[in-house]
Scaffold this motif. Structure first.
Motif, PDB file in Angstrom:
ATOM      1  N   UNK A  49       0.812  -0.859   0.153  1.00 32.83           N
ATOM      2  CA  UNK A  49      -0.019   0.182   0.034  1.00 32.83           C
ATOM      3  C   UNK A  49       0.886   1.543   0.193  1.00 32.83           C
ATOM      4  N   UNK A  50       1.706   1.248   0.956  1.00 36.05           N
ATOM      5  CA  UNK A  50       3.267   2.470   1.026  1.00 36.05           C
ATOM      6  C   UNK A  50       3.573   3.559   0.007  1.00 36.05           C
ATOM      7  N   UNK A  51       4.538   2.071  -0.737  1.00 33.83           N
ATOM      8  CA  UNK A  51       5.335   2.184  -2.020  1.00 33.83           C
ATOM      9  C   UNK A  51       4.013   2.338  -3.360  1.00 33.83           C
ATOM     10  N   UNK A  52       3.023   1.825  -3.478  1.00 35.47           N
ATOM     11  CA  UNK A  52       2.364   1.484  -4.143  1.00 35.47           C
ATOM     12  C   UNK A  52       1.843   3.852  -4.532  1.00 35.47           C
ATOM     13  N   UNK A  53       2.691   4.486  -4.334  1.00 40.26           N
ATOM     14  CA  UNK A  53       1.786   6.330  -4.436  1.00 40.26           C
ATOM     15  C   UNK A  53       3.340   6.560  -5.219  1.00 40.26           C
ATOM     16  N   UNK A  54       2.148   7.272  -6.382  1.00 39.98           N
ATOM     17  CA  UNK A  54       3.284   7.843  -7.235  1.00 39.98           C
ATOM     18  C   UNK A  54       3.925   8.816  -6.319  1.00 39.98           C
ATOM     19  N   UNK A  55       5.338   8.773  -7.194  1.00 39.98           N
ATOM     20  CA  UNK A  55       6.532   9.525  -6.704  1.00 39.98           C
ATOM     21  C   UNK A  55       7.367   8.896  -6.202  1.00 39.98           C
ATOM     22  N   UNK A  56       7.160   7.758  -5.500  1.00 35.24           N
ATOM     23  CA  UNK A  56       7.927   6.713  -4.278  1.00 35.24           C
ATOM     24  C   UNK A  56       9.655   6.183  -5.227  1.00 35.24           C
ATOM     25  N   UNK A  57       9.722   6.992  -4.312  1.00 38.82           N
ATOM     26  CA  UNK A  57      11.640   6.379  -5.095  1.00 38.82           C
ATOM     27  C   UNK A  57      11.652   4.965  -3.463  1.00 38.82           C
ATOM     28  N   UNK A  58      11.884   4.153  -4.683  1.00 42.02           N
ATOM     29  CA  UNK A  58      12.292   2.571  -4.305  1.00 42.02           C
ATOM     30  C   UNK A  58      13.214   1.643  -4.150  1.00 42.02           C
ATOM     31  N   UNK A  59      13.721   1.181  -4.428  1.00 42.57           N
ATOM     32  CA  UNK A  59      14.136  -0.475  -4.815  1.00 42.57           C
ATOM     33  C   UNK A  59      12.398  -1.553  -4.427  1.00 42.57           C
ATOM     34  N   UNK A  60      12.461  -1.948  -5.852  1.00 42.80           N
ATOM     35  CA  UNK A  60      10.715  -3.425  -6.428  1.00 42.80           C
ATOM     36  C   UNK A  60      11.749  -4.340  -6.860  1.00 42.80           C
ATOM     37  N   UNK A  61      11.069  -4.970  -5.973  1.00 41.96           N
ATOM     38  CA  UNK A  61      11.286  -6.499  -6.327  1.00 41.96           C
ATOM     39  C   UNK A  61       9.803  -6.951  -7.344  1.00 41.96           C
TER      40      UNK A  61
END
Length: 214
Positions: A49-61
């Motif tokens: 929920x938290x990562x699936x937001x516009x403008x989020x920078x992260x590492x995605x598997x």
């Protein structure tokens, strides 16, 4: 079996998919612009929920499929959720993401575009430069990265932006004349290279009209 991999990226846009899922467009360093399905991201307390937001920078598997990727893990590196608290900052960030989505594609790494988005989000949050100036400087730098900008220009400000590394894109002190030249050149260049107007332009025009009446 398709192999999963970790990629670093920024979420450009998010849309609903079915009752509980989300469809994300993510710009990544390694894979370029990709579509990623975040299953269950709309469920309460879901891990995505938290990562699936516009403008989020992260590492995605991600796990590759026939037409898109499926999100199997994620780590947030920086959330730019504060951009959504101001309507002009939100619209400007959305515009920049839309431009990036237009020019990038899957299979071509997007490291420079990713870094440019990052410093642009910081500039919008800092508010030292007005959002229209940030958007214009962003467009100059993005188009130059894409090889779409005509470097021959009489504008000292545009020449300065072109001469800077990505991290120094917003290190200038704009003058009234320099800003006017920058906006004029960017408007003319985008009209030449874009096949269709950005969706977020309508929102930005409405905001500009509202602010001009104040």
């Amino acid at each position: 079996m398709y192999e999963e991999q970790w990629v670093r990226g920024i979420v450009l846009s998010v849309s609903q998919l079915g009752e509980y899922d989300k469809r994300m467009v993510v710009l990544t360093e390694q894979l370029g612009r990709v579509t990623v399905f975040a299953n269950g991201a709309r469920r309460q307390n879901n891990r995505f929920t938290a990562v699936a937001q516009s403008f989020t920078l992260g590492r995605f598997q991600v796990r590759p499929g026939k037409q898109a990727y499926t999100l199997t893990g994620a780590e947030i590196q920086k959330s730019f959720l504060d951009l959504t608290q101001d309507v002009e900052s939100f619209a400007s960030a959305s515009y920049c993401c839309e431009l990036v989505e237009y020019f990038t594609r899957e299979g071509v790494g997007g490291k420079d575009e990713l870094n440019l988005l990052y410093v642009t989000f910081l500039a919008l949050l800092e508010k030292r430069l007005r959002p229209p100036v940030v958007r214009a400087a962003f467009a100059v730098k993005l188009l130059d990265i894409q090889g779409e900008f005509e470097r021959e220009t009489d504008s000292p400000l545009v020449r300065y932006i072109l001469s800077q590394p990505i991290g120094g894109t917003y290190s200038f002190e704009p003058t009234e004349q320099g800003t006017a030249e920058l906006l004029r050149i960017v408007k003319k260049t985008l009209a030449r290279v874009l096949d269709y107007p950005m969706r977020s332009e309508e929102v930005l025009r409405s905001l500009e009209q509202t602010f001009s009446l104040k």
